[in-house]
Motif scaffolding. Structure first.
Motif, PDB file in Angstrom:
ATOM      1  N   ASP A   1       0.790  -1.194  -0.012  1.00 57.62           N
ATOM      2  CA  ASP A   1      -0.053  -0.032  -0.242  1.00 57.62           C
ATOM      3  C   ASP A   1       0.771   1.108  -0.067  1.00 57.62           C
ATOM      4  OD1 ASP A   1      -2.073  -1.763   0.206  1.00 57.62           O
ATOM      5  OD2 ASP A   1      -2.705  -1.101   2.392  1.00 57.62           O
ATOM      6  N   ARG A   2       0.311   2.280  -0.538  1.00 56.73           N
ATOM      7  CA  ARG A   2       0.943   3.624  -0.587  1.00 56.73           C
ATOM      8  C   ARG A   2       0.072   4.641   0.022  1.00 56.73           C
ATOM      9  NH1 ARG A   2       3.540   4.373  -6.175  1.00 56.73           N
ATOM     10  NH2 ARG A   2       1.223   4.853  -6.698  1.00 56.73           N
ATOM     11  N   LEU A   3       0.761   5.505   0.770  1.00 56.40           N
ATOM     12  CA  LEU A   3      -0.004   6.645   1.225  1.00 56.40           C
ATOM     13  C   LEU A   3      -0.090   7.858   0.402  1.00 56.40           C
ATOM     14  CD1 LEU A   3      -1.471   7.564   3.992  1.00 56.40           C
ATOM     15  CD2 LEU A   3       0.824   8.594   4.966  1.00 56.40           C
ATOM     16  N   GLU A   4      -1.089   8.067  -0.144  1.00 58.90           N
ATOM     17  CA  GLU A   4      -1.232   9.016  -0.998  1.00 58.90           C
ATOM     18  C   GLU A   4      -2.363  10.238  -0.508  1.00 58.90           C
ATOM     19  OE1 GLU A   4      -2.527   7.258  -4.723  1.00 58.90           O
ATOM     20  OE2 GLU A   4      -0.740   6.048  -4.949  1.00 58.90           O
ATOM     21  N   ASN A   5      -1.796  11.569  -0.169  1.00 59.93           N
ATOM     22  CA  ASN A   5      -2.654  12.540   0.146  1.00 59.93           C
ATOM     23  C   ASN A   5      -3.519  12.206   1.439  1.00 59.93           C
ATOM     24  OD1 ASN A   5      -1.819  14.371  -2.138  1.00 59.93           O
ATOM     25  ND2 ASN A   5      -3.128  13.119  -3.318  1.00 59.93           N
ATOM     26  N   GLY A   6      -2.760  11.583   2.338  1.00 65.47           N
ATOM     27  CA  GLY A   6      -3.437  11.413   3.774  1.00 65.47           C
ATOM     28  C   GLY A   6      -4.321  10.007   3.563  1.00 65.47           C
ATOM     29  N   GLU A   7      -4.451   9.198   2.400  1.00 66.31           N
ATOM     30  CA  GLU A   7      -5.031   8.061   2.168  1.00 66.31           C
ATOM     31  C   GLU A   7      -4.481   6.856   1.697  1.00 66.31           C
ATOM     32  OE1 GLU A   7      -8.344   7.700   2.942  1.00 66.31           O
ATOM     33  OE2 GLU A   7      -8.669   9.858   3.615  1.00 66.31           O
ATOM     34  N   TRP A   8      -4.497   5.726   2.431  1.00 62.86           N
ATOM     35  CA  TRP A   8      -3.727   4.480   1.887  1.00 62.86           C
ATOM     36  C   TRP A   8      -4.518   4.004   0.662  1.00 62.86           C
ATOM     37  CZ3 TRP A   8       0.640   3.324   3.597  1.00 62.86           C
ATOM     38  CH2 TRP A   8       1.324   3.669   4.763  1.00 62.86           C
ATOM     39  N   LYS A   9      -3.732   3.773  -0.257  1.00 61.35           N
ATOM     40  CA  LYS A   9      -4.051   3.146  -1.400  1.00 61.35           C
ATOM     41  C   LYS A   9      -3.494   1.777  -1.729  1.00 61.35           C
ATOM     42  CE  LYS A   9      -4.579   3.964  -6.513  1.00 61.35           C
ATOM     43  NZ  LYS A   9      -4.167   5.002  -7.595  1.00 61.35           N
ATOM     44  N   THR A  10      -4.062   0.702  -2.164  1.00 64.83           N
ATOM     45  CA  THR A  10      -3.360  -0.666  -2.405  1.00 64.83           C
ATOM     46  C   THR A  10      -2.928  -0.583  -4.070  1.00 64.83           C
ATOM     47  OG1 THR A  10      -4.733  -1.925  -1.028  1.00 64.83           O
ATOM     48  CG2 THR A  10      -3.707  -2.835  -2.819  1.00 64.83           C
ATOM     49  N   ILE A  11      -1.453  -0.632  -4.124  1.00 58.42           N
ATOM     50  CA  ILE A  11      -1.199  -0.714  -5.555  1.00 58.42           C
ATOM     51  C   ILE A  11      -0.907  -2.157  -6.080  1.00 58.42           C
ATOM     52  CG2 ILE A  11      -0.527   1.592  -5.391  1.00 58.42           C
ATOM     53  CD1 ILE A  11       2.354   0.876  -4.513  1.00 58.42           C
ATOM     54  N   ILE A  12      -0.457  -2.990  -5.038  1.00 54.88           N
ATOM     55  CA  ILE A  12      -0.041  -4.266  -5.442  1.00 54.88           C
ATOM     56  C   ILE A  12      -0.555  -5.450  -4.763  1.00 54.88           C
ATOM     57  CG2 ILE A  12       1.952  -5.780  -6.428  1.00 54.88           C
ATOM     58  CD1 ILE A  12       3.686  -3.599  -5.712  1.00 54.88           C
ATOM     59  N   GLU A  13      -1.321  -6.333  -5.269  1.00 55.06           N
ATOM     60  CA  GLU A  13      -2.043  -7.193  -4.178  1.00 55.06           C
ATOM     61  C   GLU A  13      -2.153  -8.717  -4.632  1.00 55.06           C
ATOM     62  OE1 GLU A  13      -6.213  -6.024  -3.844  1.00 55.06           O
ATOM     63  OE2 GLU A  13      -6.610  -5.382  -5.856  1.00 55.06           O
ATOM     64  N   SER A  14      -1.768  -8.993  -5.926  1.00 54.73           N
ATOM     65  CA  SER A  14      -1.802 -10.420  -6.551  1.00 54.73           C
ATOM     66  C   SER A  14      -0.722 -10.649  -7.624  1.00 54.73           C
ATOM     67  CB  SER A  14      -3.116 -10.473  -7.236  1.00 54.73           C
ATOM     68  OG  SER A  14      -3.289  -9.639  -8.185  1.00 54.73           O
ATOM     69  N   TYR A  15      -0.563 -11.772  -7.677  1.00 52.63           N
ATOM     70  CA  TYR A  15       0.478 -12.310  -8.603  1.00 52.63           C
ATOM     71  C   TYR A  15      -0.399 -13.703  -9.455  1.00 52.63           C
ATOM     72  CZ  TYR A  15       4.474 -14.767 -11.102  1.00 52.63           C
ATOM     73  OH  TYR A  15       5.070 -15.507 -11.675  1.00 52.63           O
ATOM     74  N   ASN A  16      -0.286 -13.468 -10.726  1.00 45.49           N
ATOM     75  CA  ASN A  16      -1.073 -14.418 -11.582  1.00 45.49           C
ATOM     76  C   ASN A  16      -2.494 -14.781 -11.052  1.00 45.49           C
ATOM     77  OD1 ASN A  16       0.976 -14.890 -13.132  1.00 45.49           O
ATOM     78  ND2 ASN A  16       1.741 -16.627 -12.463  1.00 45.49           N
ATOM     79  N   GLY A  17      -3.254 -13.646 -10.647  1.00 44.18           N
ATOM     80  CA  GLY A  17      -4.611 -13.469 -10.480  1.00 44.18           C
ATOM     81  C   GLY A  17      -4.881 -14.268  -8.677  1.00 44.18           C
ATOM     82  N   LYS A  18      -3.763 -14.374  -8.174  1.00 45.73           N
ATOM     83  CA  LYS A  18      -3.715 -14.919  -6.661  1.00 45.73           C
ATOM     84  C   LYS A  18      -3.285 -14.062  -5.632  1.00 45.73           C
ATOM     85  CE  LYS A  18      -3.546 -19.690  -8.571  1.00 45.73           C
ATOM     86  NZ  LYS A  18      -2.676 -21.002  -8.415  1.00 45.73           N
ATOM     87  N   LYS A  19      -3.919 -14.013  -4.678  1.00 43.28           N
ATOM     88  CA  LYS A  19      -3.406 -13.112  -3.456  1.00 43.28           C
ATOM     89  C   LYS A  19      -2.088 -13.449  -2.900  1.00 43.28           C
ATOM     90  CE  LYS A  19      -7.964 -12.032  -1.607  1.00 43.28           C
ATOM     91  NZ  LYS A  19      -8.904 -11.986  -0.362  1.00 43.28           N
ATOM     92  N   PHE A  20      -1.446 -12.313  -2.559  1.00 37.82           N
ATOM     93  CA  PHE A  20      -0.204 -12.656  -1.840  1.00 37.82           C
ATOM     94  C   PHE A  20      -0.122 -13.354  -0.728  1.00 37.82           C
ATOM     95  CE2 PHE A  20       1.175  -9.221  -4.607  1.00 37.82           C
ATOM     96  CZ  PHE A  20       1.946  -9.805  -5.565  1.00 37.82           C
ATOM     97  N   ASN A  21       0.835 -13.911   0.036  1.00 35.46           N
ATOM     98  CA  ASN A  21       0.390 -14.475   1.358  1.00 35.46           C
ATOM     99  C   ASN A  21       0.494 -13.606   2.412  1.00 35.46           C
ATOM    100  OD1 ASN A  21       1.183 -17.067   0.147  1.00 35.46           O
ATOM    101  ND2 ASN A  21       3.474 -16.683   0.188  1.00 35.46           N
ATOM    102  N   SER A  22       1.473 -12.875   2.784  1.00 32.93           N
ATOM    103  CA  SER A  22       1.501 -11.697   3.768  1.00 32.93           C
ATOM    104  C   SER A  22       3.062 -10.862   3.539  1.00 32.93           C
ATOM    105  CB  SER A  22       1.623 -12.147   5.225  1.00 32.93           C
ATOM    106  OG  SER A  22       2.375 -13.336   5.369  1.00 32.93           O
ATOM    107  N   PRO A  23       2.785  -9.781   2.646  1.00 35.39           N
ATOM    108  CA  PRO A  23       4.077  -9.250   2.140  1.00 35.39           C
ATOM    109  C   PRO A  23       4.778  -8.617   3.446  1.00 35.39           C
ATOM    110  CG  PRO A  23       2.255  -8.758   0.586  1.00 35.39           C
ATOM    111  CD  PRO A  23       1.641  -9.574   1.689  1.00 35.39           C
ATOM    112  N   ASN A  24       6.030  -8.553   3.696  1.00 34.06           N
ATOM    113  CA  ASN A  24       6.543  -8.477   4.752  1.00 34.06           C
ATOM    114  C   ASN A  24       7.744  -7.395   4.645  1.00 34.06           C
ATOM    115  OD1 ASN A  24       9.061  -9.143   6.772  1.00 34.06           O
ATOM    116  ND2 ASN A  24       7.733 -10.278   7.467  1.00 34.06           N
TER     117      ASN A  24
END
Length: 326
Positions: free
Chosen positions: A118-141
């Motif tokens: 996620d990225r903080l943009e103008n005070g709001e958190w925006k998800t920018i990367i959430e999957s690989y090959n259509g599948k959710k990530f495990n738990s980005p560290n």
């Protein structure tokens, strides 16, 4: 009565002295190579800034020189500055762990809860990367950004398997990997790192020709010495593929979690009892012994411009003056 009171005071002073001496011996510097003394004073003592965490992680210095850091199991991010001390900065944090700044000084977070970057943009958190090959990530560290703006991050199973550090869910990826998100193509590339079984901390060499990955597989069973507890290095090729895979250093106490590289190319790694510092060639230069597990670290400067090392270790945030020009 006076004799009893005197004995109580003497006993209290004796116990206090024992406690103070125990604290002094718990935190100390071990010099393995004289080059280490160019990085830190031999008799320096860590300064405790905060002790009320549950599991502290992800320290990142912001442009205003304040520090934010995650209390992952408390599901919040805290902020430290020299004048106001520590305060709650974000709650809930969706179990954010690692943080970094992108090339526009915007804050990025590896979120166990959202299973995303996620990225903080103008005070709001925006998800920018959430999957690989259509599948959710495990738990980005952990997450870092290169000079071109590409985002590199690790994705082990630690968070999703721990109910105190995530919202749970099913594991969708077929293993634990690190990834690179291309700023230009908007595509996610899985890194080829066969020597790494449980990727954790990430760091670049100063010239960005080398990538370091902490393999914290031993975190799954600290008693199993066959599980990986080393840092692996890779050459970053012109197309950003990786080659020349090799074990850079083995962490003898515990396992590596967060890692950072200083401007001289030395690799600073968390360990089971503090911080271990290696030369660019992988030689152990010295150790900062804290007496308990360190999770992560960050370089920064205080208001006077002095170089500082911040360390998150269990429930405690430390700072230590260092000699390196940052």
């Amino acid at each position: 009565m006076q004799k009893t009171l005197f004995n109580i005071i003497i006993c209290w002073l004796y116990c206090f002295t024992l406690h103070a001496n125990a604290a002094d011996t718990a935190t100390h510097i071990i010099v393995h190579d004289s080059a280490f003394l160019n990085l830190i004073e031999k008799n320096v003592k860590p300064i405790i800034l905060y002790t009320n965490g549950i599991w502290l992680e992800g320290p990142q210095v912001l442009p205003d020189k304040s520090l934010i850091f995650s209390d992952v199991k408390a599901n919040m991010v805290l902020r430290y500055d020299e004048h106001n001390g520590v305060s709650v900065w974000l709650k809930p944090s969706h179990f954010q762990n690692g943080h970094t700044l992108d090339n526009n000084k915007q804050l990025l977070a590896a979120s166990h809860g959202k299973r995303s970057i996620d990225r903080l943009e103008n005070g709001e958190w925006k998800t920018i990367i959430e999957s690989y090959n259509g599948k959710k990530f495990n738990s980005p560290n952990d997450v870092i950004v290169d000079k071109d703006g590409d985002i590199w991050f690790s994705d082990p199973n630690f968070g999703i398997k721990n109910k105190q550090e995530s919202y749970g869910g099913e594991i969708e990826q077929d293993g634990e990997y690190s990834y690179r998100y291309s700023k230009d193509s908007k595509k996610v590339v899985r890194l080829h790192t066969p020597l790494v079984k449980a990727p954790n901390g990430l760091a670049f060499s100063p010239d960005e020709k080398t990538l370091y990955i902490a393999d914290a597989q031993k975190a799954y069973n600290s008693k199993d010495s066959t599980l990986h507890h080393h840092i692996v290095s890779y050459t970053i090729n012109n197309d950003k593929s990786l080659s020349n895979e090799k074990i850079f250093a083995v962490i003898e106490s515990g396992f590596p979690d967060g890692i950072k590289v200083d401007p001289l190319g030395n690799v600073w790694s968390s360990s089971g009892n503090g911080i271990s510092i290696f030369s660019p060639q992988g030689k152990l230069l010295g150790e900062i012994i804290l007496g308990h597990v360190a999770g992560n670290l960050a370089f920064g400067k205080d208001k006077k411009g002095n170089s500082i090392l911040y360390i998150t270790a269990n429930n405690t945030l430390y700072k230590i003056p260092i000699k390196i020009a940052l």
